[in-house]
Design a protein around this motif. Structure first.
Motif, short mmCIF file in Angstrom:
data_model
loop_
_atom_site.label_atom_id
_atom_site.label_comp_id
_atom_site.label_asym_id
_atom_site.label_seq_id
_atom_site.Cartn_x
_atom_site.Cartn_y
_atom_site.Cartn_z
N GLU A 419 0.85 -1.21 0.00
CA GLU A 419 0.00 0.00 0.00
C GLU A 419 0.88 1.24 0.00
N VAL A 420 1.86 1.24 0.88
CA VAL A 420 2.76 2.39 0.97
C VAL A 420 3.51 2.58 -0.35
N PHE A 421 3.96 1.45 -0.92
CA PHE A 421 4.74 1.50 -2.16
C PHE A 421 3.90 2.09 -3.29
N SER A 422 2.61 1.76 -3.31
CA SER A 422 1.81 2.29 -4.42
C SER A 422 1.74 3.82 -4.32
N TRP A 423 1.63 4.38 -3.12
CA TRP A 423 1.67 5.84 -2.97
C TRP A 423 3.06 6.39 -3.30
N TYR A 424 4.08 5.64 -2.89
CA TYR A 424 5.46 6.08 -3.17
C TYR A 424 5.69 6.16 -4.68
N LEU A 425 5.20 5.13 -5.40
CA LEU A 425 5.36 5.12 -6.86
C LEU A 425 4.62 6.29 -7.49
N GLY A 426 3.44 6.58 -6.96
CA GLY A 426 2.67 7.72 -7.47
C GLY A 426 3.44 9.02 -7.28
N ALA A 427 4.03 9.18 -6.10
CA ALA A 427 4.79 10.40 -5.81
C ALA A 427 6.01 10.48 -6.72
N ALA A 428 6.68 9.34 -6.91
CA ALA A 428 7.86 9.33 -7.78
C ALA A 428 7.46 9.68 -9.21
N ALA A 429 6.33 9.11 -9.66
CA ALA A 429 5.88 9.40 -11.03
C ALA A 429 5.51 10.88 -11.18
N ALA A 430 5.09 11.49 -10.09
CA ALA A 430 4.75 12.92 -10.15
C ALA A 430 6.00 13.79 -9.96
N GLY A 431 7.17 13.14 -9.78
CA GLY A 431 8.43 13.90 -9.75
C GLY A 431 8.77 14.52 -8.41
N VAL A 432 8.40 13.85 -7.32
CA VAL A 432 8.79 14.41 -6.03
C VAL A 432 9.56 13.39 -5.19
N THR A 433 10.41 13.91 -4.32
CA THR A 433 11.13 13.11 -3.34
C THR A 433 10.32 13.15 -2.05
N VAL A 434 10.24 12.03 -1.36
CA VAL A 434 9.47 12.01 -0.10
C VAL A 434 10.36 11.62 1.07
N ASP A 435 9.94 12.08 2.24
CA ASP A 435 10.45 11.55 3.51
C ASP A 435 9.38 10.64 4.09
N PHE A 436 9.79 9.70 4.91
CA PHE A 436 8.81 8.97 5.73
C PHE A 436 8.73 9.67 7.08
N VAL A 437 7.52 9.68 7.62
CA VAL A 437 7.29 10.43 8.86
C VAL A 437 6.38 9.62 9.77
N GLN A 438 6.37 10.02 11.03
CA GLN A 438 5.37 9.50 11.97
C GLN A 438 4.25 10.54 12.07
N ALA A 439 3.04 10.07 12.25
CA ALA A 439 1.91 11.01 12.29
C ALA A 439 2.12 12.05 13.40
N THR A 440 2.74 11.62 14.49
CA THR A 440 2.94 12.55 15.61
C THR A 440 4.30 13.25 15.55
N GLY A 441 5.01 13.05 14.45
CA GLY A 441 6.30 13.74 14.30
C GLY A 441 6.10 15.17 13.81
N ASP A 442 7.21 15.81 13.45
CA ASP A 442 7.13 17.19 12.97
C ASP A 442 6.71 17.19 11.50
N LEU A 443 5.48 17.62 11.24
CA LEU A 443 4.97 17.61 9.86
C LEU A 443 5.10 18.97 9.20
N THR A 444 5.60 19.95 9.96
CA THR A 444 5.62 21.31 9.42
C THR A 444 6.51 21.50 8.18
#
Ligand code: GLA
Length: 664
Positions: A419-444
């Motif tokens: 599930e995560v990978f499918s979103w990751y692939l979508g983000a990659a196809a849209a040309g962005v780099t992502v970080d992984f985060v925790q919901a309660t981490g710093d999202l700012t």
């Protein structure tokens, strides 16, 4: 550190001393400056109980040091010697079925065994006393791949430790009974002493017991790490690591990453799988994210084929180099291999080594030498060293949800990382780099946060996601989120918990399409779901999941078309504070997913990388890295200087080629 680390696992105990001298010479030739030593040396260091033999290791460390090779010294606790198991068979691990796992392989220990921990502590103390001040030492390597083979042990020692862990967590047995829902199927406990690990059972086990056992098992392995790290820290200020294994289910690496001085990772993508470069990229991004953006080390990769798949594909010419640069581009400051010299005996003799069976006049050794030379070059790759990788998009990753969503007796069979990978692939196809985060981490830092199937969510996690959207973020919530609380009790009233307010929707009923095996009787494959809406690029397909969403205050941006879900919302959008919150009630296939993310990311003002089919782009510091994973030469129009050649960029990149582009 003045340059990239480069090297690998070094197992000199498998070779006569004459070979050690040749090893150091060849390491120099290959540009190796770091060797991981002693990982499986317990039986050699302590051949009989309490008798320590360090002479050979003194000689190895001195030789390496004299040759300018630094040492990542292992604590050697990963494979207890046979004498220990013979004397104390109670330290051996036991499976859920009650089968004891014996010596003769590796990792044959129960993580909760007081005996194992006592003997391990004595060994580590002896090693640390002897080598803490050795001039070759630059890193401590605690154990090896914790949990790789034995992540959960069901023996009596584990049962006792599990009970203490539960008592600590719940305080009273009533609280545990309530959390575990033991009113169901006559599972009520009168005291902690009645509780066992979730051993083999007639049918579905108590889900909360199983989840707590997953949490406990990760904590127990971490306690083993911590015990060794404490011994080291009492005597040495050299940094400490233990090698992670990418998306490894049994260890909650968010907790683990807090305890290591540097994150390191072992990574073995299958050269035969066309999705490997993308999946490996995701793994690198996780490692960078676990360390909070700090540089990490690739502790192990194979220079060629491994020995543990059904069919062990060789790496293509240039592929090892391309995948190494992928690590460097995504935040690694060191590239190491398993292992230095290919073994001639034992279960890993068919696993490639930097010095293969064929010797140095081989493609593998030449590629090892080439990469070593590039990473050690005085100018070029050093523009990347220590530099940050900046991401404007975060993807929430959560071990509790992983553990729980893959339990049996769930709404559907899900592989969380897919599930995560499918979103990751979508983000990659849209040309962005992502970080992984925790919901309660710093999202700012993130303009967009994606939440794939956060199946188990605490009130705090849901509140943090709401606050992110309300504060101006673009929140994207995927299906099967907020279904259960931390005790695995269903969130009633339309699932999603507090996210109902955030998203302006609730979920009335699950309706996944037929499972492939049932569908195979009829049409031959699982029927796709059809979705329609500008936001998904018109008409698109989805799979795996559907549900009845009721809209309270959101806008419907795409609907299901045809079938029982016809006309029901598939994608919704809701204004929340100064941000917006999207809900996606299915797993969109890649084309509509990319169209959807494109829309969200554009509105959120997320910067994009160039896009060329087959080419991975990522920016580290000021350098744009391009890696051609396709098997054809591609045209690149990025202008600048290629730091690998010192020349203007060539305008083309051959298969498996890499360009480090200083733009402008
Ligand atoms: C793991 C281990 C190594 C070796 C390799 C083989 O990563 O840490 O000791 O067994 O696998 O791929």
């Amino acid at each position: 550190m003045s340059g990239f680390w480069y090297g690998g696992d070094y197992n000199p105990e498998q070779w006569p001393a004459e070979v050690w001298r040749e090893d150091v010479q060849l390491m120099n030739r290959a540009g190796v400056n770091l060797a991981s030593v002693g990982i499986f040396s317990w039986a050699r260091i302590e051949p009989r109980e309490g008798e320590f033999d360090f002479d050979w290791l003194d000689e190895v460390l001195d030789l390496l040091h004299a040759g300018g090779v630094s040492v990542d010294l292992a604590t050697a606790t990963a494979s207890p010697p046979p004498w220990l198991a013979l004397k104390h068979p109670e330290m051996l691990p036991v499976t859920a079925e009650g089968v004891t796992l014996w010596s003769g392989s590796r990792q044959a220990y129960c993580p909760s065994s007081p005996v194992y921990r006592r003997y391990a502590a004595r060994l580590v103390t002896a090693i640390v006393e002897r080598y803490a001040d050795h001039p070759a030492l630059v890193l401590w390597h605690v154990n090896n791949e914790y949990g790789c083979h034995v992540s959960h042990c069901y023996c009596d020692a584990s049962a006792a430790a599990f009970r203490s862990w539960l008592e600590e967590k719940y305080g009273t047995i009533e609280r545990l009974n309530e959390a575990w829902g033991t009113a169901f199927w006559s599972q009520h406990y009168a005291g902690f002493d009645e509780i066992l690990p979730p051993r083999s059972a007639p049918t579905f086990k108590n889900p909360t017991q199983v989840l707590d056992f997953d949490r406990f098992s990760s904590d127990e392995l971490l306690a083993c790490f911590r015990a060794e790290a404490e011994i080291i820290r009492s005597r040495s200020s050299i940094p400490i690591t233990t090698n992670f294994m990418g998306f490894f289910k049994a260890a909650d690496y968010w907790a683990w990453a807090q305890e290591v001085d540097i994150v390191s990772d072992d990574s073995y993508p299958d050269p035969a799988d066309p999705l490997s470069p993308a999946y490996a990229a995701m793994q690198r991004d996780l490692m960078r994210s676990l360390g909070g953006g700090k540089p990490w080390l690739l502790m192990e990769q194979s220079p060629g084929a491994v020995n543990w798949r059904e069919r062990n594909a060789a790496k293509l010419p240039g592929q090892m180099r391309a995948w190494s640069y992928q690590c460097v581009a995504r935040g690694a400051d060191g590239i190491l291999f398993f292992q230095w010299r290919q073994a001639v005996a034992g279960a890993e003799k068919f696993h490639a080594g930097m010095v293969p069976h064929g010797g140095t006049d081989t493609r593998i050794f030449r590629e090892v030498e080439q990469l070593g030379a590039e990473l050690r070059a005085p100018s070029g790759t050093d523009a990347l060293l220590g530099q940050p990788v900046t991401a404007q998009v975060g993807i929430v990753f959560d071990w509790d949800s992983w553990w729980a969503i893959e339990q049996p007796a769930s709404p559907t069979k899900v592989q969380y990382v897919h599930e995560v990978f499918s979103w990751y692939l979508g983000a990659a196809a849209a040309g962005v780099t992502v970080d992984f985060v925790q919901a309660t981490g710093d999202l700012t830092p993130y303009r967009t946060v994606i939440v794939p199937s956060l199946f188990v969510a605490s009130d705090e996690q849901l509140a943090a996601l709401d606050a992110y959207a309300a504060g101006g973020g673009a929140l994207v919530v995927g299906h099967l989120t907020g279904i259960l609380d931390k005790d695995l009790h269903a969130r009633t009233g339309g699932y999603l918990g507090a996210l109902r307010e955030t998203l302006g929707v609730r979920v009335e009923e699950f309706a996944p399409p037929a499972a492939p095996d049932l569908a195979a009787v009829g049409a031959g494959r699982a029927p796709a779901l059809h979705v329609r809406g500008d936001v998904v690029g018109g008409d698109g397909t989805a799979s795996e999941w559907g549900e009845y969403v009721v809209v309270d205050s959101a806008e419907v941006e795409a609907t299901f078309v045809g079938g029982a879900l016809d006309g029901h919302p598939a994608v919704t959008r809701h204004a929340r504070g100064s941000g917006e919150a999207w809900y996606v009630a299915t797993r969109l296939d890649q084309v509509p997913l990319t169209a959807f993310l494109d829309r969200v990311l554009t509105a959120a003002g997320v910067d994009r990388l160039p896009q060329v089919p087959g080419v991975e782009f990522v920016r580290r510091g000021d350098v744009l890295v391009a890696i051609n994973h396709s098997d054809e030469t591609v045209v690149l129009d990025q202008q600048g200087t290629d730091l690998l050649t010192g020349e203007p960029t060539a305008g083309r990149l051959e298969a498996q080629g890499v360009a480090l582009i200083a733009e402008g």
